[in-house]
Design an enzyme around this catalytic site. Structure first.
Site, PDB file in Angstrom:
ATOM      1  N   TYR A 159       0.854  -1.191   0.000  1.00  0.00           N
ATOM      2  CA  TYR A 159       0.000   0.000   0.000  1.00  0.00           C
ATOM      3  C   TYR A 159       0.888   1.239   0.000  1.00  0.00           C
ATOM      4  CZ  TYR A 159      -3.771   3.116   1.740  1.00  0.00           C
ATOM      5  OH  TYR A 159      -4.694   4.122   1.907  1.00  0.00           O
ATOM      6  N   ARG A 193       0.102  10.203   3.391  1.00  0.00           N
ATOM      7  CA  ARG A 193      -0.113   9.819   4.791  1.00  0.00           C
ATOM      8  C   ARG A 193       1.173   9.325   5.452  1.00  0.00           C
ATOM      9  NH1 ARG A 193      -5.275   9.684   6.743  1.00  0.00           N
ATOM     10  NH2 ARG A 193      -6.971   9.657   5.215  1.00  0.00           N
TER      11      ARG A 193
END
Length: 205
Positions: free
Chosen positions: A132, A137
């Protein structure tokens, strides 16, 4: 090979406790909608706020309710390689297909550091691994060159691509090897990515 629309499941709470009754209903509803896979313990599922017992209960319940009707990929990631491997080994008693593992956050490792991190995870499990990449983030971006080197490993089977950089995403689609899945994590780019060869999406919306 991972394909289709995957759902990152929320984790319902009631009076400060995980609400497994509601969670079971949510899984059944999601399956009835025709999704391709279930993804518990993602960011959408409040994974970073769950303790080990709660995480275990979520995975156990997801596997039980899914009952082999579709694959389950559990979110198992972090910035401490040893802790990630320890968590994988703790959860491997449950019969799920694979894991979704986020790039190490906060510590901002080099490309070689990320390659070593995911290589160690791949060596530690026979389960399928979807990486991912979400740099807005984690504050670190997994470059396509690094990802494609990792894609050579037999159990690193795909990526949830939330790079936030359409040029990087399109280049990845042009270069990805056969048998390696690119699933977009960007809801607004889902159609664009499909038109350029993506295999599906992991879509919170």
């Amino acid at each position: 090979m991972p394909t289709g629309v995957w759902i990152p499941l929320i984790t319902p709470f009631k009076d400060g406790q995980v609400d497994l009754t509601s969670y079971r209903r949510l899984i059944e509803h999601t399956i009835a909608c025709g999704v391709a896979a279930l993804f518990p313990l993602g960011t959408t599922g409040e994974a970073s706020t769950l303790d080990d017992d709660e995480a275990d209960a979520i995975v156990a319940t997801t596997v039980e309710v899914a009952a082999g009707r579709l694959p389950v990929f559990a979110g198992i990631g972090g910035n401490d390689t040893r802790k990630v491997i320890k968590t994988i080994r703790r959860l491997e008693r449950f019969d799920f297909a694979g894991i979704v593992s986020v790039c190490p956050y906060y510590s901002r490792p080099s490309q070689d550091g990320m390659r070593q991190h995911f290589s160690a995870i791949a060596d530690a499990t026979d389960r399928q691994i979807v990486i991912y990449n979400i740099p807005y983030r984690t504050s670190v971006n997994l470059a396509n060159d690094t990802l494609l080197r990792l894609a050579e490993r037999r159990n690193i089977v795909g990526v949830k691509d939330s790079s936030g950089n359409i040029a990087q995403s399109l280049e990845l689609l042009a270069r990805k090897p056969a048998g390696f899945s690119v699933l977009t994590g960007e809801d607004p780019l889902y159609f664009t990515m499909l038109c350029n060869g993506a295999d599906g999406g992991i879509l919170a919306a």
